[in-house]
Design a protein around this motif. Structure first.
Motif, mmCIF file in Angstrom:
data_model
loop_
_atom_site.group_PDB
_atom_site.id
_atom_site.type_symbol
_atom_site.label_atom_id
_atom_site.label_comp_id
_atom_site.label_asym_id
_atom_site.label_seq_id
_atom_site.Cartn_x
_atom_site.Cartn_y
_atom_site.Cartn_z
ATOM 1 N N GLN A 92 32.011 36.366 45.233
ATOM 2 C CA GLN A 92 31.178 36.011 43.986
ATOM 3 C C GLN A 92 31.767 36.997 43.113
ATOM 4 O OE1 GLN A 92 29.206 33.755 43.307
ATOM 5 N NE2 GLN A 92 28.759 32.837 45.155
ATOM 6 N N VAL A 93 32.249 38.121 43.433
ATOM 7 C CA VAL A 93 32.579 39.045 42.411
ATOM 8 C C VAL A 93 33.742 38.625 41.577
ATOM 9 C CG1 VAL A 93 34.111 40.639 43.589
ATOM 10 C CG2 VAL A 93 32.916 41.621 42.141
ATOM 11 N N MET A 94 34.010 39.187 40.414
ATOM 12 C CA MET A 94 35.369 38.637 39.584
ATOM 13 C C MET A 94 36.599 39.163 40.431
ATOM 14 S SD MET A 94 36.348 40.045 36.035
ATOM 15 C CE MET A 94 38.177 40.522 35.793
ATOM 16 N N PRO A 95 37.243 38.002 40.699
ATOM 17 C CA PRO A 95 38.675 38.283 41.756
ATOM 18 C C PRO A 95 39.623 39.034 40.641
ATOM 19 C CG PRO A 95 38.271 35.953 41.550
ATOM 20 C CD PRO A 95 36.988 36.540 40.557
ATOM 21 N N CYS A 96 40.349 39.807 41.317
ATOM 22 C CA CYS A 96 41.566 40.144 40.622
ATOM 23 C C CYS A 96 42.676 39.124 40.693
ATOM 24 C CB CYS A 96 42.368 41.581 41.255
ATOM 25 S SG CYS A 96 41.246 43.099 41.247
ATOM 26 N N PRO A 97 43.764 39.180 39.585
ATOM 27 C CA PRO A 97 44.541 37.980 39.499
ATOM 28 C C PRO A 97 45.263 38.078 40.805
ATOM 29 C CG PRO A 97 44.757 39.253 37.478
ATOM 30 C CD PRO A 97 43.829 39.952 38.387
ATOM 31 N N GLU A 98 45.519 36.724 41.215
ATOM 32 C CA GLU A 98 46.269 36.755 42.331
ATOM 33 C C GLU A 98 47.534 37.577 42.754
ATOM 34 O OE1 GLU A 98 47.098 33.442 39.686
ATOM 35 O OE2 GLU A 98 45.078 34.145 40.757
ATOM 36 N N ASP A 99 48.372 37.686 41.809
ATOM 37 C CA ASP A 99 49.559 38.660 41.978
ATOM 38 C C ASP A 99 49.524 40.029 41.594
ATOM 39 O OD1 ASP A 99 49.125 38.269 39.251
ATOM 40 O OD2 ASP A 99 51.142 37.760 38.529
ATOM 41 N N GLY A 100 48.243 40.314 41.868
ATOM 42 C CA GLY A 100 47.853 41.928 41.826
ATOM 43 C C GLY A 100 47.046 42.225 40.469
ATOM 44 N N GLN A 101 47.863 42.113 39.424
ATOM 45 C CA GLN A 101 47.181 42.393 38.174
ATOM 46 C C GLN A 101 47.211 41.317 37.230
ATOM 47 O OE1 GLN A 101 48.987 46.300 37.845
ATOM 48 N NE2 GLN A 101 50.145 45.722 35.989
ATOM 49 N N GLY A 102 48.090 40.546 37.075
ATOM 50 C CA GLY A 102 48.271 39.563 36.202
ATOM 51 C C GLY A 102 48.681 40.245 34.817
ATOM 52 N N ASP A 103 47.676 39.576 33.636
ATOM 53 C CA ASP A 103 47.940 40.071 32.507
ATOM 54 C C ASP A 103 47.103 41.141 32.168
ATOM 55 O OD1 ASP A 103 45.509 38.839 32.388
ATOM 56 O OD2 ASP A 103 46.067 37.033 31.315
ATOM 57 N N LEU A 104 46.701 41.844 33.259
ATOM 58 C CA LEU A 104 45.867 43.095 33.083
ATOM 59 C C LEU A 104 46.835 44.428 33.573
ATOM 60 C CD1 LEU A 104 42.685 42.090 35.536
ATOM 61 C CD2 LEU A 104 42.927 41.940 32.885
ATOM 62 N N ASP A 105 46.247 45.379 33.135
ATOM 63 C CA ASP A 105 46.947 46.631 33.235
ATOM 64 C C ASP A 105 46.802 47.054 34.672
ATOM 65 O OD1 ASP A 105 48.499 46.737 31.008
ATOM 66 O OD2 ASP A 105 46.995 47.967 29.785
ATOM 67 N N SER A 106 45.403 46.901 34.982
ATOM 68 C CA SER A 106 45.141 47.188 36.520
ATOM 69 C C SER A 106 43.978 46.585 36.797
ATOM 70 C CB SER A 106 45.152 48.763 36.727
ATOM 71 O OG SER A 106 43.474 49.076 36.155
ATOM 72 N N CYS A 107 43.715 46.381 38.259
ATOM 73 C CA CYS A 107 42.662 45.739 38.512
ATOM 74 C C CYS A 107 42.576 46.046 40.349
ATOM 75 C CB CYS A 107 42.999 43.988 38.593
ATOM 76 S SG CYS A 107 41.404 43.026 39.168
#
Lengths: 169, 417
Positions: free
Chosen positions: B159-174
């Motif tokens: 239920q928690v917000m999942p991180c992008p599948e490839d690690g961080q995607g368009d985020l700087d960190s996740c």
């Protein structure tokens, strides 16, 4: 999402992912990374609305429409991308035999405005009618006709009347 | 069998060429399918977060459209729900309580311009405001709600917000993980706009406990999440601080005080809740409501907002609609003494004013309506297809009467088209 519904979604996604990806490759004029991203986004949106989508007459057509709109929304967000298209090398006239059709066609598609390209893909790859195409791109039939004939004219110019011998089955 | 009837051999050749070219692309199908489902789950969580934080979201409706509302007035008491009978919870927390609890957990600094909701309101508890630790004002938003148990049991990791599948995607960190008490928490450092067309950073922590308590804390490096220049290089709280604040036990106590039966859900059909109408529904309804005989081309849309560029043969004009639920509390602010009230209680205000986005000679005609159930429908028309560019015609392509008909149409409240 409940398990039965999740299974149903997984089955649908597995069955449609390949076709959606190929459509996305044409829409993006061969940008396979963007195509993958668009398909993931499309499947994600279908997932969120699966309860409703699964009851639709034609979930596959619905997914295709979502893909088209996702692509168009992406292009609008990055309108500067239109400039990058101009940087494509000159498109061969189609009469040359050393250029594979695939490249020639993709380069020609890349020269079309995004919405014209979407119309071409829906009409001639998806075999949708003018009215169905209008529904998918949220435009009137008249607007789609205009775009379509403009795009055909441009492609004829870029590819040549014969579209090269590669087009023959 | 093609649905079109090509009367031109070129069309046949093009179709064949497209099929040969398109058919040659080999897809990573399994990965796409799995990634699509993961993204869908993430969207669902984000949508839920957006509803939790809907005061902030509604205040800035229509990224592609106009800024309609400077701020909500969420402190207004909830209409008519008080008499709803049994309340499961005996304790309740006010919006101010939520703000006070948040301030206690924040580093040293000032938390101002706050808006909040407590546990006894139509929408879930919330605290938003501008936090300044002395290094620049930063918008901060805390949303609290309870995740309904789908099959009786909550799996926090699902239920928690999942991180992008490839690690961080368009985020700087996740980073996503479990706390000793079984809660799942995701901390991320990303951007307000995933394409980074503006530099606004958006960092946050999303936490779900095994009991289904959901805490979403988000901060920006600008005094507003959208529409304000960045005020500092990074948001004030580190990811460790975000995580610590989100995991504090006070939020679980507050969430437990939300009366069970008054919890809004994203799928509720009513207009008093926070769910925005999906973009494709807005576009379909608007398309059906536009006067016949206009050439139209879809413009920007997003949930709760849609637009078309129309042409009656005399030049292009933009028509846009914003559909916002749960706006009763803002009636006074939006509809002044000049507004008309229809027999069914719907309020109507009209405006003809210069455009807001700098196009020369651009005018914006607006019919703003608020139905009794809190559904606000605002229709505007411009005398240009692009607000940032000069006017292309003297007046918009639609009359005020036509805009009024669109805004007041029963289509906006119908579950059908």
């Amino acid at each position: 999402m409940r398990q039965a519904r999740a299974d149903e979604y997984a089955e649908f996604a597995a069955a449609r992912a390949g076709h959606l990806y190929r459509s996305a490759c044409l829409l993006t004029a061969g940008d396979t990374h963007l195509a993958e991203d668009l398909v993931q986004e499309t499947l994600g949106r279908v997932y969120v609305r699966w309860a409703r989508v699964s009851r639709a007459d034609n979930p596959a057509a619905y997914a295709q429409t979502v893909l088209t709109r996702t692509f168009l929304a992406h292009r609008r967000r990055r309108s500067s991308g239109e400039r990058a298209v101009e940087a494509f090398p000159d498109v061969p006239d189609g009469s040359g035999t050393d250029t594979p059709l695939r490249l020639t066609l993709l380069q020609a598609l890349a020269r079309l405005p995004a919405k014209d390209r979407a119309v071409v893909v829906l009409r001639y790859w998806e075999d949708r009618s003018i009215e169905e195409t209008a529904g998918a791109v949220n435009a009137s039939s008249a607007a789609v006709r205009t775009r379509c004939s403009r795009a055909l004219g441009r492609l004829r110019e870029l590819l040549g009347e014969d579209i090269g011998e590669y087009a023959r089955p | 069998m093609p649905a079109h009837q090509p009367d031109d051999p070129f069309e046949d050749r093009l179709s064949a060429a497209l099929h040969r070219t398109g058919g040659a692309f080999d897809s990573p199908r399994t990965e796409l399918t799995a990634a699509g489902a993961r993204r869908g789950r993430r969207m669902q969580v984000q949508r839920r977060a957006a509803i939790v934080g809907s005061v902030a979201a509604l205040a800035l409706v229509g990224v592609g459209g106009s800024l309609l509302l400077p701020g909500g007035t969420p402190d207004a008491s909830p209409p008519s729900l008080a008499g709803n009978g049994s309340k499961a919870a005996t304790t309740s927390y006010s919006g101010d309580d939520v703000v006070r609890a948040l301030v206690k957990l924040l580093p040293k600094g000032a938390f101002t311009e706050t808006e909040s909701r407590g546990t006894d309101e139509e929408l879930p508890p919330l605290a938003v405001g501008v936090f300044d630790d002395g290094k620049g004002p930063a918008s901060l938003s805390l949303g609290l709600d309870r995740i309904p148990a789908d099959a009786g049991k909550i799996d926090p990791s699902a239920q928690v917000m999942p991180c992008p599948e490839d690690g961080q995607g368009d985020l700087d960190s996740c980073e996503s993980g479990l706390l000793p008490d079984g809660s799942a928490v995701t901390v991320y450092q990303g951007y307000e706009y995933s394409d980074r067309r503006e530099d606004t950073k958006s960092w946050g922590a999303d936490l779900v406990t095994p009991a289904g308590q959901h805490v979403s804390l988000i901060e920006w490096n600008a005094p507003a999440e959208k529409g304000e220049p960045v005020s500092r290089p990074e948001p004030p709280l580190t990811t460790a601080q975000l995580k610590k604040v989100a995991a504090d036990g006070v939020w679980r106590r507050i969430i437990d005080a939300i009366p069970e039966e008054e919890r809004p859900t994203a799928s509720a059909g009513g207009h008093g809740g926070g769910a925005l109408m999906p973009d494709y529904v807005v576009m379909r309804k608007l398309a059906l409501l536009l006067p016949k005989g206009l050439d139209r081309d879809a413009g920007v849309s997003q949930d709760g907002y849609g637009s078309f560029v129309v042409d009656d043969g005399k030049g292009k004009g933009l028509v846009q609609v914003n559909v916002q639920p749960g706006m009763s509390a803002d009636a006074g602010q939006l509809f002044g003494s000049g507004a008309e009230t229809l027999p069914d209680g719907t309020r109507v205000a009209t405006r003809q004013e210069p455009g807001e986005k700098g196009g020369a000679g651009v005018v914006m005609w607006t019919v703003d309506t608020l139905r009794k159930d809190g559904l606000r429908v605002v229709v505007s028309a411009f005398n240009t297809g692009d607000q940032t560019k000069a006017a292309t015609r003297a007046k918009p392509a639609l009359t005020m009467a036509q805009l009024r008909d669109i805004a007041l149409s029963p289509r906006w409240t119908s579950t059908e088209d």
